[in-house]
Write an enzyme that holds these catalytic residues in place. Sequence first.
Site, PDB file in Angstrom:
ATOM      1  N   PHE A 109     132.118  86.966  56.939  1.00 40.47           N
ATOM      2  CA  PHE A 109     131.922  86.230  58.104  1.00 40.47           C
ATOM      3  C   PHE A 109     130.683  85.202  57.454  1.00 40.47           C
ATOM      4  CE2 PHE A 109     128.558  88.890  59.315  1.00 40.47           C
ATOM      5  CZ  PHE A 109     127.742  88.027  60.071  1.00 40.47           C
ATOM      6  N   LYS A 110     129.916  85.486  56.618  1.00 43.86           N
ATOM      7  CA  LYS A 110     128.957  84.406  56.057  1.00 43.86           C
ATOM      8  C   LYS A 110     129.241  83.166  55.542  1.00 43.86           C
ATOM      9  CE  LYS A 110     126.369  87.860  57.439  1.00 43.86           C
ATOM     10  NZ  LYS A 110     125.421  88.803  56.734  1.00 43.86           N
TER      11      LYS A 110
END
Length: 494
Positions: A109-110
């Site tokens: 998700f980063k």
Amino acid sequence: MRFISTRGKCFAENAAQAITKGLAEDGGLFVPESFPDVAGELKSMLKMDYAERAALIIGKFLEEYDKGELLAACKTAYSGFEEGDAAPVVKVDDDLFVLELFHGPTLAFKDIALTLLPYLLRKGATLSGEKETILILVATSGDTGKAALEGFKDKEGVKICVFYPSEGVSDMQKLQMCTQEGANVNVVGVKGNFDDCQTAVKKIFTSAEIKEKLKTENVVLSSANSINFGRLVPQIAYYFSAYCDLVNAGEITLGDNVDFTVPTGNFGNILAGFYAKKMGLPVGKLVCASNSNNVLTEFILSGTYDANREFFKTMSPSMDILISSNLERLIFELAGRDSALTAARMDELKKFGKYSLTKKETNALESEFFADYCDEEECAAQINETFTEQGYLCDPHTAVALKVAGVYCDENTNSDKMVVLSTASPYKFSQNVLRAVSGKSVKDAFSAAEMLETLSAVPVPAQITQLKTKEKRFLKVIDKADTVKEVCGFAAKR
């Protein structure tokens, strides 16, 4: 829009300055002076694609950035995601949905923030008149490091140095970082845990002596961790996008509340949801899901943050954190934006490893958040159950969130639709996921990935298979006391 420090001794004139600096000079975190209300724009967002929604939300804070340039940067950043959708919502059960945030270049998700941050940072430096080389320091518990490295590799005027706990990440996470390409990157293992890495990096940021030494090399510091508002603000967008997708799918009506469960370590991901709610998104409850390092669960239930506890290495390493940096931003809000009180509590945490909220603040905390945790046995069982019963393959972090979401929904039978944030591909943790769904233990991560593909029919991502043949460039492991020496040496390297 001005940005103020949670500790009250400094401010940034605008978002460009806040993003370029990363961390406030007084050791606090930059927060916007106010939150824009975008509730009235939700209807218009329904017709937008992800990049357009992101540009709208981010642009509310980054007023000095050109709106057309920002939209173009968002479109470029998110065009590289699988099927061009950065954050698809998948229905898993009647009232349960998964927001998949792992379709970017590093399968975590980063990526959603770190594919965009290079533009935000470089443009912010230009708008702020910053001409020196920017050295980005990153402490990572696994996923931030690779996503930041990939986002900033070979970017002009930028160098990036990543520190990770040498024995505290998965095999795939370590391989992703140690095989990183790029002439401007450095990756270093640290003997210790993520909190050791994070503490060392924060000390460097707040040291006037180190900053002066770096200036002689024409270098200034910034951060790609979620302590940097430029890392945090793109994350707010996917809460709005998920909500719009649910409306478009006919699952909710515009104005209905939606609950979100977030696997939580450093508190940035769930804080973005809290900020989205402050901006007018109809969020019901924010459910904070922890693994065996359940300091946040106990904090939300009791109002006391106590990091004086045993540290556990788990199969969800990105949550193996005892000092949650972004919690400081929430404490600031709960304290009525009292910077002196916030600074005093952070000083208590540094000296004694704990602090407590007032009863009023604890009640306010409990009204916004629900918290529970999932141990290792429960995590493995949840991976198996979700695959067996729903046919959905998830990674350990997502499994923690699914388990806790189930607890919340069981206790609140009249709860709203639930969206669980899925933060990583199961193939980044192939051995643990395979063992959970099949009972088989395999030492080699690539063999485990191949077996998992056969079992699940979910293809192994190319980003994983390509690691087999990549050169391991970064194998250095240092003591935490040597981080300053490593940073200064890398800054001076030509």
